[in-house]
Design an enzyme around this catalytic site. Structure first.
Site, mmCIF file in Angstrom:
data_model
loop_
_atom_site.group_PDB
_atom_site.id
_atom_site.type_symbol
_atom_site.label_atom_id
_atom_site.label_comp_id
_atom_site.label_asym_id
_atom_site.label_seq_id
_atom_site.Cartn_x
_atom_site.Cartn_y
_atom_site.Cartn_z
ATOM 1 N N CYS A 108 37.779 49.552 69.167
ATOM 2 C CA CYS A 108 39.013 49.973 68.943
ATOM 3 C C CYS A 108 39.764 49.286 70.231
ATOM 4 O O CYS A 108 39.571 50.145 71.260
ATOM 5 C CB CYS A 108 39.493 51.279 68.678
ATOM 6 S SG CYS A 108 41.110 51.655 68.504
ATOM 7 N N CYS A 111 43.200 51.850 71.136
ATOM 8 C CA CYS A 111 42.937 53.095 72.028
ATOM 9 C C CYS A 111 41.197 53.669 71.613
ATOM 10 O O CYS A 111 40.501 53.223 72.324
ATOM 11 C CB CYS A 111 44.026 54.188 71.341
ATOM 12 S SG CYS A 111 44.001 54.135 69.482
ATOM 13 N N SER A 112 40.963 54.171 70.540
ATOM 14 C CA SER A 112 39.885 54.879 70.276
ATOM 15 C C SER A 112 39.535 55.209 68.944
ATOM 16 O O SER A 112 38.748 56.155 68.645
ATOM 17 C CB SER A 112 39.390 56.027 71.239
ATOM 18 O OG SER A 112 40.459 56.880 70.950
ATOM 19 N N CYS A 113 40.190 54.527 68.084
ATOM 20 C CA CYS A 113 39.963 55.046 66.444
ATOM 21 C C CYS A 113 38.335 54.887 66.169
ATOM 22 O O CYS A 113 37.824 53.778 66.604
ATOM 23 C CB CYS A 113 40.738 54.014 65.750
ATOM 24 S SG CYS A 113 42.689 54.206 65.985
#
Lengths: 204, 121
Positions: A108, A111-113
């Site tokens: 991702c 961000c950090s999906c």
């Protein structure tokens, strides 16, 4: 965090982040916007009950049940939901299948999906700036840092997750596992193999 | 091998924890709970988190996995404050006041005793 102990030896100290989070939590609780018990329940879920074993069950079933693999290809959200692994954020899931000549890798960049419902919480490296920046620009170098060197003629496809769409890699079934049941295969499926930074394990 | 300019990926082969401090876990849970209670959509959250992560200062090459986790959750916490402010749910000054009260409460509390908010008032 630096802790300032010089003249408060016998008293408690809170670092700034802890105090800020406690402030937010108190404000949200006092306003009735969240229930503190709900926070505890969420942490319990993600720290102990949801983890990459859910994903391993999905992969092992895909390896042993062609109809399920087909369903997973066409609508992973529904197929995975039917196994009882629902997304809390209402996200859609796509299963990307490794095959000879094609390796999939998930990142991702924004961000950090991450597919929490099947893999639990992401590892630190997944959220780190070097991984997010480099997975797209030099995936082979990234894979090498994980100890994975792919044949030259294997293409690497990188999938960039979003809040709406998250990916799970279905690694290739290891050789030498003919006739194995899904239960026997599950332990061969690591978290990293479902992100794409590893292959499924080799049978012992 | 990483290319010469590329920062190494932290702990690729270690089983590191997700949270390196309790505040990181609480910030995570608070965000999920607020979203599940319908105060914001997860996509709105991802936009705010992405904005904070996109403007965060780079992590030094020497950073440990714990440093990376802290760096990430600092962006997370700032994004949560941004979003709650944008929604009119938490004013910056109020958060600051409450945080200072918690700090005072901690200083007034002997080690090993639960910290009560009232002790900082």
């Amino acid at each position: 965090m630096p802790h300032d102990h010089h003249d408060h030896e016998d008293h408690s100290q809170l670092d700034d982040m802890t105090a800020r989070v406690m402030a937010l939590e108190k404000l949200m609780t006092d306003k009735g916007l969240v229930d503190p018990a709900a926070l505890d329940a969420i942490l319990d879920t993600y720290e102990t009950r949801v983890g990459p074993r859910n994903g391993a069950r999905v992969v092992a079933r895909a390896w042993t049940d062609p109809a399920f693999a087909e369903a997973l290809t066409h609508d992973a959200t529904t197929a995975i939901h039917a196994m009882g692994f629902g997304g809390r954020q209402g996200e859609h899931l796509t299963a990307v299948f490794n095959k000879p000549g094609l390796h999939n890798l998930v990142v991702c960049t924004l961000c950090s999906c991450y597919p929490w419902s099947v893999l639990g919480l992401p590892p630190v490296w997944y959220k780190s700036m070097p991984y997010r920046a480099r997975a797209v620009s030099e995936p082979r170098a990234v894979l090498a840092e994980f100890g994975l060197t792919l044949p030259e003629d294997t293409a690497v496809r990188v999938w960039d997750s979003t809040a709406e769409m998250r990916y799970i890699v279905i690694p290739q079934r290891p050789e030498g596992t003919d006739g194995w049941t899904a239960e026997q295969l599950e332990p061969l499926v690591s978290r990293d193999s479902m992100i794409g930074t590893a292959l499924a394990g080799v049978p012992a | 091998m990483p290319s010469e300019t590329a920062a190494a990926i932290p702990g690729p082969r270690d089983a590191t924890p997700h949270f390196f401090a309790p505040w990181q876990a609480r910030a995570f849970a608070l965000t999920v709970a607020l979203s599940e209670a319908g105060h914001f959509a997860w996509t709105e959250w991802a936009e705010h988190l992405g904005a904070r992560i996109g403007t965060a200062t780079p992590v030094p090459d020497s950073a440990t996995p714990g440093d990376h986790a802290e760096h990430y959750y600092l962006s997370w916490l700032a994004a949560l404050e941004d979003l709650l402010r944008a929604k009119g749910l938490a004013e910056a000054a109020l958060i600051r006041d409450l945080a200072e009260t918690w700090q005072r409460a901690a200083r007034a509390t002997p080690h090993g005793t639960p910290i009560r908010f009232e002790a900082g008032l």
